[in-house]
Design a protein around this motif. Structure first.
Motif, PDB file in Angstrom:
ATOM      1  N   ALA A 134     -20.529 -11.963  40.814  1.00  0.00           N
ATOM      2  CA  ALA A 134     -20.852 -13.013  41.787  1.00  0.00           C
ATOM      3  C   ALA A 134     -21.867 -14.013  41.262  1.00  0.00           C
ATOM      4  O   ALA A 134     -21.844 -15.190  41.635  1.00  0.00           O
ATOM      5  CB  ALA A 134     -21.371 -12.391  43.083  1.00  0.00           C
ATOM      6  N   LEU A 135     -22.757 -13.551  40.372  1.00  0.00           N
ATOM      7  CA  LEU A 135     -23.801 -14.443  39.870  1.00  0.00           C
ATOM      8  C   LEU A 135     -23.264 -15.448  38.850  1.00  0.00           C
ATOM      9  O   LEU A 135     -23.982 -16.347  38.420  1.00  0.00           O
ATOM     10  CB  LEU A 135     -24.936 -13.630  39.249  1.00  0.00           C
ATOM     11  CG  LEU A 135     -25.572 -12.575  40.164  1.00  0.00           C
ATOM     12  CD1 LEU A 135     -26.791 -11.953  39.493  1.00  0.00           C
ATOM     13  CD2 LEU A 135     -25.953 -13.158  41.509  1.00  0.00           C
ATOM     14  N   LEU A 136     -21.982 -15.305  38.481  1.00  0.00           N
ATOM     15  CA  LEU A 136     -21.360 -16.241  37.551  1.00  0.00           C
ATOM     16  C   LEU A 136     -20.979 -17.559  38.224  1.00  0.00           C
ATOM     17  O   LEU A 136     -20.607 -18.512  37.553  1.00  0.00           O
ATOM     18  CB  LEU A 136     -20.112 -15.621  36.919  1.00  0.00           C
ATOM     19  CG  LEU A 136     -20.349 -14.405  36.014  1.00  0.00           C
ATOM     20  CD1 LEU A 136     -19.031 -13.722  35.682  1.00  0.00           C
ATOM     21  CD2 LEU A 136     -21.087 -14.814  34.748  1.00  0.00           C
ATOM     22  N   LEU A 168     -20.932 -10.508  29.831  1.00  0.00           N
ATOM     23  CA  LEU A 168     -20.789 -11.642  30.740  1.00  0.00           C
ATOM     24  C   LEU A 168     -21.890 -12.683  30.539  1.00  0.00           C
ATOM     25  O   LEU A 168     -21.713 -13.853  30.901  1.00  0.00           O
ATOM     26  CB  LEU A 168     -20.813 -11.164  32.198  1.00  0.00           C
ATOM     27  CG  LEU A 168     -19.680 -10.257  32.662  1.00  0.00           C
ATOM     28  CD1 LEU A 168     -19.864  -9.901  34.130  1.00  0.00           C
ATOM     29  CD2 LEU A 168     -18.326 -10.922  32.451  1.00  0.00           C
ATOM     30  N   TRP A 169     -23.041 -12.262  29.985  1.00  0.00           N
ATOM     31  CA  TRP A 169     -24.213 -13.144  29.940  1.00  0.00           C
ATOM     32  C   TRP A 169     -24.762 -13.326  28.525  1.00  0.00           C
ATOM     33  O   TRP A 169     -25.901 -13.762  28.371  1.00  0.00           O
ATOM     34  CB  TRP A 169     -25.310 -12.588  30.854  1.00  0.00           C
ATOM     35  CG  TRP A 169     -24.924 -12.637  32.292  1.00  0.00           C
ATOM     36  CD1 TRP A 169     -24.401 -11.631  33.042  1.00  0.00           C
ATOM     37  CD2 TRP A 169     -25.004 -13.776  33.162  1.00  0.00           C
ATOM     38  NE1 TRP A 169     -24.150 -12.053  34.326  1.00  0.00           N
ATOM     39  CE2 TRP A 169     -24.516 -13.364  34.430  1.00  0.00           C
ATOM     40  CE3 TRP A 169     -25.451 -15.096  32.998  1.00  0.00           C
ATOM     41  CZ2 TRP A 169     -24.457 -14.237  35.521  1.00  0.00           C
ATOM     42  CZ3 TRP A 169     -25.400 -15.955  34.078  1.00  0.00           C
ATOM     43  CH2 TRP A 169     -24.902 -15.520  35.323  1.00  0.00           C
ATOM     44  N   ARG A 170     -23.967 -13.023  27.522  1.00  0.00           N
ATOM     45  CA  ARG A 170     -24.452 -13.109  26.145  1.00  0.00           C
ATOM     46  C   ARG A 170     -24.986 -14.519  25.843  1.00  0.00           C
ATOM     47  O   ARG A 170     -24.285 -15.510  26.027  1.00  0.00           O
ATOM     48  CB  ARG A 170     -23.327 -12.761  25.167  1.00  0.00           C
ATOM     49  CG  ARG A 170     -23.818 -12.406  23.773  1.00  0.00           C
ATOM     50  CD  ARG A 170     -22.664 -11.982  22.881  1.00  0.00           C
ATOM     51  NE  ARG A 170     -21.918 -10.848  23.415  1.00  0.00           N
ATOM     52  CZ  ARG A 170     -22.295  -9.578  23.275  1.00  0.00           C
ATOM     53  NH1 ARG A 170     -23.408  -9.295  22.635  1.00  0.00           N
ATOM     54  NH2 ARG A 170     -21.553  -8.611  23.774  1.00  0.00           N
ATOM     55  N   GLY A 171     -26.237 -14.578  25.419  1.00  0.00           N
ATOM     56  CA  GLY A 171     -26.862 -15.860  25.099  1.00  0.00           C
ATOM     57  C   GLY A 171     -27.326 -16.642  26.317  1.00  0.00           C
ATOM     58  O   GLY A 171     -27.795 -17.779  26.182  1.00  0.00           O
ATOM     59  N   GLU A 175     -30.772 -17.827  32.089  1.00  0.00           N
ATOM     60  CA  GLU A 175     -30.038 -18.273  33.275  1.00  0.00           C
ATOM     61  C   GLU A 175     -29.840 -17.109  34.252  1.00  0.00           C
ATOM     62  O   GLU A 175     -29.993 -17.276  35.474  1.00  0.00           O
ATOM     63  CB  GLU A 175     -28.673 -18.829  32.847  1.00  0.00           C
ATOM     64  CG  GLU A 175     -27.831 -19.354  34.004  1.00  0.00           C
ATOM     65  CD  GLU A 175     -26.447 -19.806  33.556  1.00  0.00           C
ATOM     66  OE1 GLU A 175     -25.603 -20.053  34.439  1.00  0.00           O
ATOM     67  OE2 GLU A 175     -26.206 -19.882  32.329  1.00  0.00           O
ATOM     68  N   PHE A 176     -29.532 -15.942  33.698  1.00  0.00           N
ATOM     69  CA  PHE A 176     -29.357 -14.756  34.545  1.00  0.00           C
ATOM     70  C   PHE A 176     -30.654 -14.428  35.292  1.00  0.00           C
ATOM     71  O   PHE A 176     -30.629 -14.145  36.496  1.00  0.00           O
ATOM     72  CB  PHE A 176     -28.935 -13.572  33.670  1.00  0.00           C
ATOM     73  CG  PHE A 176     -28.676 -12.301  34.430  1.00  0.00           C
ATOM     74  CD1 PHE A 176     -27.543 -12.157  35.209  1.00  0.00           C
ATOM     75  CD2 PHE A 176     -29.574 -11.238  34.358  1.00  0.00           C
ATOM     76  CE1 PHE A 176     -27.301 -10.983  35.919  1.00  0.00           C
ATOM     77  CE2 PHE A 176     -29.339 -10.065  35.063  1.00  0.00           C
ATOM     78  CZ  PHE A 176     -28.206  -9.937  35.836  1.00  0.00           C
ATOM     79  N   ARG A 177     -31.775 -14.496  34.599  1.00  0.00           N
ATOM     80  CA  ARG A 177     -33.066 -14.220  35.229  1.00  0.00           C
ATOM     81  C   ARG A 177     -33.349 -15.197  36.357  1.00  0.00           C
ATOM     82  O   ARG A 177     -33.804 -14.806  37.445  1.00  0.00           O
ATOM     83  CB  ARG A 177     -34.194 -14.297  34.193  1.00  0.00           C
ATOM     84  CG  ARG A 177     -34.380 -13.059  33.360  1.00  0.00           C
ATOM     85  CD  ARG A 177     -35.683 -13.076  32.596  1.00  0.00           C
ATOM     86  NE  ARG A 177     -35.744 -14.135  31.610  1.00  0.00           N
ATOM     87  CZ  ARG A 177     -35.300 -14.013  30.362  1.00  0.00           C
ATOM     88  NH1 ARG A 177     -34.765 -12.866  29.956  1.00  0.00           N
ATOM     89  NH2 ARG A 177     -35.385 -15.021  29.519  1.00  0.00           N
ATOM     90  N   GLU A 178     -33.073 -16.461  36.122  1.00  0.00           N
ATOM     91  CA  GLU A 178     -33.348 -17.487  37.129  1.00  0.00           C
ATOM     92  C   GLU A 178     -32.515 -17.252  38.391  1.00  0.00           C
ATOM     93  O   GLU A 178     -33.026 -17.371  39.517  1.00  0.00           O
ATOM     94  CB  GLU A 178     -33.050 -18.873  36.553  1.00  0.00           C
ATOM     95  CG  GLU A 178     -33.387 -20.014  37.497  1.00  0.00           C
ATOM     96  CD  GLU A 178     -33.124 -21.375  36.872  1.00  0.00           C
ATOM     97  OE1 GLU A 178     -33.182 -22.380  37.614  1.00  0.00           O
ATOM     98  OE2 GLU A 178     -32.847 -21.447  35.659  1.00  0.00           O
ATOM     99  N   ILE A 179     -31.245 -16.921  38.214  1.00  0.00           N
ATOM    100  CA  ILE A 179     -30.378 -16.660  39.369  1.00  0.00           C
ATOM    101  C   ILE A 179     -30.849 -15.415  40.113  1.00  0.00           C
ATOM    102  O   ILE A 179     -30.927 -15.405  41.347  1.00  0.00           O
ATOM    103  CB  ILE A 179     -28.915 -16.497  38.912  1.00  0.00           C
ATOM    104  CG1 ILE A 179     -28.390 -17.810  38.320  1.00  0.00           C
ATOM    105  CG2 ILE A 179     -28.025 -16.063  40.080  1.00  0.00           C
ATOM    106  CD1 ILE A 179     -27.061 -17.675  37.610  1.00  0.00           C
ATOM    107  N   CYS A 180     -31.197 -14.366  39.373  1.00  0.00           N
ATOM    108  CA  CYS A 180     -31.649 -13.125  40.003  1.00  0.00           C
ATOM    109  C   CYS A 180     -32.919 -13.333  40.814  1.00  0.00           C
ATOM    110  O   CYS A 180     -33.100 -12.696  41.868  1.00  0.00           O
ATOM    111  CB  CYS A 180     -31.870 -12.043  38.954  1.00  0.00           C
ATOM    112  SG  CYS A 180     -30.336 -11.311  38.324  1.00  0.00           S
ATOM    113  N   ASN A 181     -33.807 -14.205  40.347  1.00  0.00           N
ATOM    114  CA  ASN A 181     -35.051 -14.451  41.078  1.00  0.00           C
ATOM    115  C   ASN A 181     -34.774 -14.934  42.506  1.00  0.00           C
ATOM    116  O   ASN A 181     -35.526 -14.624  43.435  1.00  0.00           O
ATOM    117  CB  ASN A 181     -35.912 -15.468  40.338  1.00  0.00           C
ATOM    118  CG  ASN A 181     -36.645 -14.855  39.159  1.00  0.00           C
ATOM    119  OD1 ASN A 181     -36.762 -13.638  39.060  1.00  0.00           O
ATOM    120  ND2 ASN A 181     -37.147 -15.689  38.259  1.00  0.00           N
ATOM    121  N   THR A 182     -33.706 -15.691  42.673  1.00  0.00           N
ATOM    122  CA  THR A 182     -33.319 -16.153  44.015  1.00  0.00           C
ATOM    123  C   THR A 182     -33.032 -14.969  44.921  1.00  0.00           C
ATOM    124  O   THR A 182     -33.439 -14.940  46.092  1.00  0.00           O
ATOM    125  CB  THR A 182     -32.066 -17.053  43.930  1.00  0.00           C
ATOM    126  OG1 THR A 182     -32.365 -18.191  43.121  1.00  0.00           O
ATOM    127  CG2 THR A 182     -31.627 -17.514  45.315  1.00  0.00           C
TER     128      THR A 182
END
Length: 320
Positions: A134-136, A168-171, A175-182
């Motif tokens: 979903a975070l994609l 799914l998040w290589r490199g 961006e993954f961290r920023e989305i998760c913070n939400t």
């Protein structure tokens, strides 16, 4: 109280050639999967009220998934059958139960929910956000966030499992961290692995990592430590609940069954002023038994135990 699980339903093609990997493996077995589907199935198998929200293809794999999840007592009224192909994942296993993934994404990303559906889903429910996809972004990402934001406004208990997948998040870890913070800012409870704790908090120290999540508003942080058990961080206190001795043959779905077992218990209890503080140790002990039984068999869903099966087993705490 019902538990609403949102996100992907997919087919796991599990390679039965141990230690061959996806490159050299030849033989595969079809299994139903997807983290939210696994969690919902765990809750349903234990006897809880689980609602799965997602989308599959209008194809044999999609039909198989809906029928399979229904078999675990899960409400699939909000699972859409779309013209896209059902999402597939290929999984290989090693002797120690560790796994390798390859995704072929399809219909799961096209889930679209209107406001009336969101409001109905959130009525008298716990919201579990444990989707790996979903975070994609896409329509699933939009619906996921709208559910979370409305749940926060409504005062629903919200559980968030980032479910990081390196392929799914290589490199794109930043961006993954920023989305998760939400989502950390919206969640009451968060489950992360010890590796995810470091990745998402950017802290090597476990206490400091947990505090990072607490500072964003999370009430309870659960850090799974594999054979070492699970760390609970809540109200300024941290302690580890040890794991049980198991013969792991497949860790696929272990984390999903662990959080499913916790949610099952939360739905049958009251948070109180301290948000289940006095109950969490027991929640984790029970969840460790459920996930231990799942690890002892092949398959994320087919290995799920019933409540009587869990209660009938004798478990031994793993020695350090």
């Amino acid at each position: 109280m019902k538990i609403v699980c949102v996100g992907e339903m997919l087919i796991d093609f599990v390679c039965t050639d141990t230690n061959k990997g996806l490159v050299n493996g030849v033989n595969y077995v079809k299994k139903s999967g997807g983290a939210p589907a696994n969690v919902a199935a765990c809750i349903g198998k234990l006897g809880g009220d689980a609602v799965l929200v997602g989308s599959v293809g209008n194809d044999p794999f999609g039909e198989f998934l809906i029928n399979e999840v229904k078999g675990y007592g899960v409400n699939t009224d909000q699972v859409a059958s779309l013209s896209s192909s059902t999402t597939l994942a290929f999984v290989s296993l090693g002797d120690n139960g560790e796994r390798e993934f390859a995704f072929n994404r399809g219909a799961d990303e096209q889930l679209s929910l209107d406001d009336s559906t969101i409001n109905a889903l959130l009525e008298d429910s716990i919201l579990h956000l444990g989707s790996a996809t979903a975070l994609l972004g896409g329509e699933l990402g939009d619906s996921y966030l709208r559910l979370a934001e409305q749940g926060k406004k409504n005062g629903n208990v919200i559980c968030f499992d980032p479910n990081y997948r390196v392929d799914l998040w290589r490199g794109r870890d930043a961006e993954f961290r920023e989305i998760c913070n939400t989502y950390f800012a919206l969640a009451d409870m968060v489950k992360v692995s010890d590796e995810e704790l470091v990745l998402l908090s950017q802290q090597d120290d476990m206490a400091a990592g947990c505090q990072y999540f607490h500072d964003l508003g999370v009430k309870v942080v659960l850090v799974t430590l594999g054979p070492e058990g699970c760390l609970i961080s809540q109200n300024g206190q941290q302690y580890i609940v040890p794991a049980y001795e198991i013969n792991a043959v497949d860790t696929t779905g272990a984390g999903d069954s662990f959080i499913g077992a916790i949610l099952f218990q939360m739905a049958n209890s009251q948070p109180g002023d301290k948000f289940f503080q006095d109950e969490f140790k027991g929640f984790i002990e029970f969840a460790g038994k459920v996930s231990g039984l799942v690890c002892a068999k092949i398959g994320a869903m087919t290995a799920l135990p019933t409540l009587p099966e869990v209660n009938a087993m004798t478990f031994v705490i793993k020695k350090k």
